[in-house]
Scaffold this active site. Structure first.
Site, short mmCIF file in Angstrom:
data_model
loop_
_atom_site.label_atom_id
_atom_site.label_comp_id
_atom_site.label_asym_id
_atom_site.label_seq_id
_atom_site.Cartn_x
_atom_site.Cartn_y
_atom_site.Cartn_z
N ARG A 111 -84.32 -84.56 81.12
CA ARG A 111 -83.48 -83.74 80.24
C ARG A 111 -82.07 -83.62 80.84
O ARG A 111 -81.90 -83.52 82.05
CB ARG A 111 -84.11 -82.35 80.12
N THR A 411 -83.31 -87.68 67.14
CA THR A 411 -83.93 -88.12 68.38
C THR A 411 -84.59 -89.46 68.10
O THR A 411 -84.53 -89.96 66.98
CB THR A 411 -84.98 -87.08 68.83
N THR A 429 -83.06 -88.68 73.46
CA THR A 429 -82.19 -88.17 72.42
C THR A 429 -80.74 -88.06 72.87
O THR A 429 -80.44 -88.09 74.07
CB THR A 429 -82.69 -86.77 71.99
N GLU A 431 -79.21 -85.55 70.81
CA GLU A 431 -79.21 -84.29 70.05
C GLU A 431 -78.83 -84.56 68.60
O GLU A 431 -79.66 -84.99 67.84
CB GLU A 431 -78.32 -83.22 70.68
N GLU A 450 -76.19 -82.24 74.10
CA GLU A 450 -77.42 -81.49 74.37
C GLU A 450 -77.20 -80.05 74.79
O GLU A 450 -78.08 -79.21 74.62
CB GLU A 450 -78.25 -82.20 75.44
N ASP A 453 -78.09 -77.08 72.74
CA ASP A 453 -79.45 -76.54 72.67
C ASP A 453 -79.61 -75.25 73.47
O ASP A 453 -80.62 -74.56 73.34
CB ASP A 453 -80.45 -77.57 73.19
N SER A 473 -85.85 -77.67 74.90
CA SER A 473 -85.97 -78.84 74.03
C SER A 473 -87.20 -78.71 73.15
O SER A 473 -88.15 -78.01 73.49
CB SER A 473 -86.07 -80.11 74.87
N SER A 474 -87.18 -79.43 72.02
CA SER A 474 -88.35 -79.49 71.15
C SER A 474 -89.09 -80.82 71.25
O SER A 474 -90.09 -81.02 70.57
CB SER A 474 -87.92 -79.29 69.68
N GLY A 494 -86.67 -85.25 65.46
CA GLY A 494 -86.52 -84.24 64.43
C GLY A 494 -86.26 -82.83 64.89
O GLY A 494 -86.47 -81.88 64.14
#
Length: 598
Positions: A111, A411, A429, A431, A450, A453, A473-474, A494
């Site tokens: 990340r 993503t 990703t 973002e 990013e 986020d 993050s998702s 997504g």
């Protein structure tokens, strides 16, 4: 700025044969169109991604003796060429890896990280004391986190791969040099960000035509800058990205964005230094894990909220016999479990090196049982409140509050498996589509946004910015095992919809008995703890949709939710790669040795 990317127009003639008539320089291989197929079944290894050129790159590595990790890195590098607006070396992501040698699942956190100069008020306008508008936060140096993808490639290959980085980058490097044929997705993604790309000299010169337009469908796009960057990494290793010329160029782009003279866009500078890149590390972590219907579901731990949110929802659903309920009532419980787990996600999940995350409590079956009692026969008023997982975590913490989840973002996800039984689920990703919209001059890749986020609220207890911190993050790369062996792996792009898409595919497969291709193709819905449930037309206008409305659910109809890929291990020993058959143009599934049946 010197333009180094070249585009060659192909006459608008019908069929793949017509495409082969394009005139290209004799020294370059002619790119050929590659047919997409959403499902491939067979032996020897499998790749599923959003793009056929990328899946082919991974398949090439498998055929050359590489394993699933090698193939995953090759596929991701190729996606950086053909899907540069979704994920690339300018961003970050998460790898979930099953090792056939150890029979264990591990994860690698790549990340993006906030630079050392970041403070909790990163997104507060000092002149007004109010949050900077999102669009201005996004297209700025402020939003750019230290990219982690290349460090992740290095760590994954060093610990789990068979091939060196220079070999796995070969297919993507050729692809960037020789080019690929632009499809509708590439053209539309460029067009949707045209105004941003035009405002930066580097982005304009790398990704747009000579007259500043999006490349047209059927033309050939080449990114010789990115090919050069891949060659540097192949020759010098991942450290060449984090120290030296590339690192300096990234830091300079963040602190002094290359805005086109005369642009009226207010582009704020960031404060990244080359030392921030030198200090970046890819982190190996244990996965999240929950039991469900006799299998184990392994996901990504914080700062990802994917593993914990999917895990909590499954623990809640363990209390209901979904398989034998009417489908509308089963989906009612799916929606309610999603809302409850998202309430906890928004309250408690952040970078666990900075925030005390009650992960054990959130993933405990006892807490899931407690939360399941809140699901009644009708839709609850949403947003629902976060619960208190601390008693299931050994105590000591205080309950927090959380609201509705975010729903925007772009993503990319890929899944690979090999003949030895290794599996990789990899989500990465930038973002937003095209990230910050700012390319690094001369190197052919866009930088992420990013850090948006993070919460703009400097007092957010879980997800406020901080020096070196990684935003929540998702992304939800997921591997399911049974009796210690892989059963399936999957994931999706997504943003917050990633979590609900993965959850629904798992329920489709494990509860409703769908094959992985059927589970991916089925219409989807998503509730991130909001008053209405977002759903695709096929579900809104179905008997199940009618039943859900009868239970008090309200829908907001949308075109598509998620863009799944995955690999399933079939009982007869075959692998089945699966991708979307229709959504967003469909994905690409390939296997080394196709075989419909034994």
């Amino acid at each position: 700025m010197r333009r180094v990317s070249r585009r060659v127009a192909i006459p608008a003639l019908a069929g793949a044969m017509a495409l082969s008539l394009v005139q290209t320089p004799a020294a370059q291989a002619r790119p050929r169109p590659i047919d997409k197929q959403p499902t491939a079944t067979g032996y020897g290894g499998a790749v599923a991604s959003l793009d056929p050129y990328a899946s082919k790159a991974g398949l090439e590595i498998l055929r050359r003796g590489g394993n699933a990790v090698d193939a995953a890195i090759a596929t991701s590098a190729a996606l950086g060429v053909t899907r540069p607006y979704d994920g690339s070396i300018g961003g970050g992501g998460f790898l979930v890896i099953y090792s056939a040698k150890t029979g264990k699942v591990t994860t690698i956190d790549t990340r993006e990280a906030a630079p050392a100069a970041a403070k909790p008020d990163l997104f507060i306008d000092p002149s007004t004391g109010q949050p900077i508008p999102f669009t201005e936060r996004r297209v700025s140096g402020l939003s750019i986190g230290v990219p982690g993808v290349v460090r992740g490639w290095e760590r994954a290959l060093d610990e789990f791969g068979k091939m060196p980085l220079r070999r796995v980058l070969e297919p993507a490097t050729r692809l960037a040099e020789d080019g690929f044929i632009v499809d509708e997705q590439y053209q539309s993604r460029t067009a949707s960000n045209l105004a941003i790309l035009r405002d930066f000299t580097s982005s304009r010169d790398t990704f747009l035509t000579e007259d500043g337009q999006a490349p047209q469908v059927g033309t050939v796009f080449r990114n010789e800058e990115l090919a050069r960057t891949y060659k540097i990494l192949a020759a010098k290793g991942a450290s060449a990205f984090y120290k030296g010329d590339i690192a300096e160029a990234i830091a300079d782009t963040v602190t002094d964005p290359p805005v086109v003279p005369g642009s009226t866009r207010n582009v704020r500078s960031g404060a990244m230094k080359a030392s921030d890149l030198a200090d970046y590390r890819a982190l190996e972590k244990p996965p999240t894990e929950v039991g469900y219907r006799g299998v184990k579901v392994h996901g990504m731990s914080p700062p990802s909220s994917g593993g914990s949110t999917v895990g909590e929802a499954l623990n809640i659903l363990e209390n209901f016999d979904l398989k034998n309920l009417p489908r509308g009532e089963a989906l009612h419980r799916l929606i309610e479990s999603s809302a409850l787990s998202f309430a906890d996600r928004n309250a408690y999940i952040g970078d666990d090196r900075y925030v005390d995350v009650p992960l054990t409590g959130l993933l405990s079956q006892g807490y899931g049982d407690e939360r399941s009692k809140l699901i009644g026969p009708r839709s609850a008023t949403k947003p629902v409140a976060a619960g208190n997982p601390w008693p299931y975590n050994g105590g000591g913490g205080k309950p927090r509050t959380g609201g509705a989840g975010d729903v925007d973002g772009s993503t990319t996800h890929l899944t690979t498996a090999d003949r030895w039984g290794n599996v990789v689920a990899y989500t990465f990703t930038l973002e937003q589509i095209s990230g910050s919209g700012i390319a690094v001059p001369g190197y052919g890749f866009l930088l992420n946004n990013e850090l948006t986020d993070f919460s703009a609220d400097p007092n957010d207890p879980a997800n406020a910015p901080a020096a070196g911190k990684r935003p929540r993050s998702s992304m939800t790369p997921t591997i399911v095992t049974k009796d210690g062996r892989p059963l399936l792996a999957t994931g999706s792009p997504g943003s917050a919809v990633i979590i609900t898409s993965v959850l629904q595919v798992l329920v489709n497969h494990l509860d409703f008995g769908m094959s992985l291709p059927e589970a991916i193709a089925a219409p989807r819905l998503s509730n991130t703890n909001s008053a209405t449930t977002t759903a695709e037309q096929g579900l809104v206008q179905s008997p199940e949709g009618d039943a859900l409305r009868g239970l008090g659910h309200q829908f907001t109809q949308t075109g598509t939710l998620g863009n799944m890929t995955g690999v399933a291990f079939l009982r007869d020993g075959r692998l089945q790669a699966a991708a979307e058959p229709v959504r967003l143009g469909g994905g690409s599934a390939m296997v080394v040795h196709p075989a419909d049946r034994r």
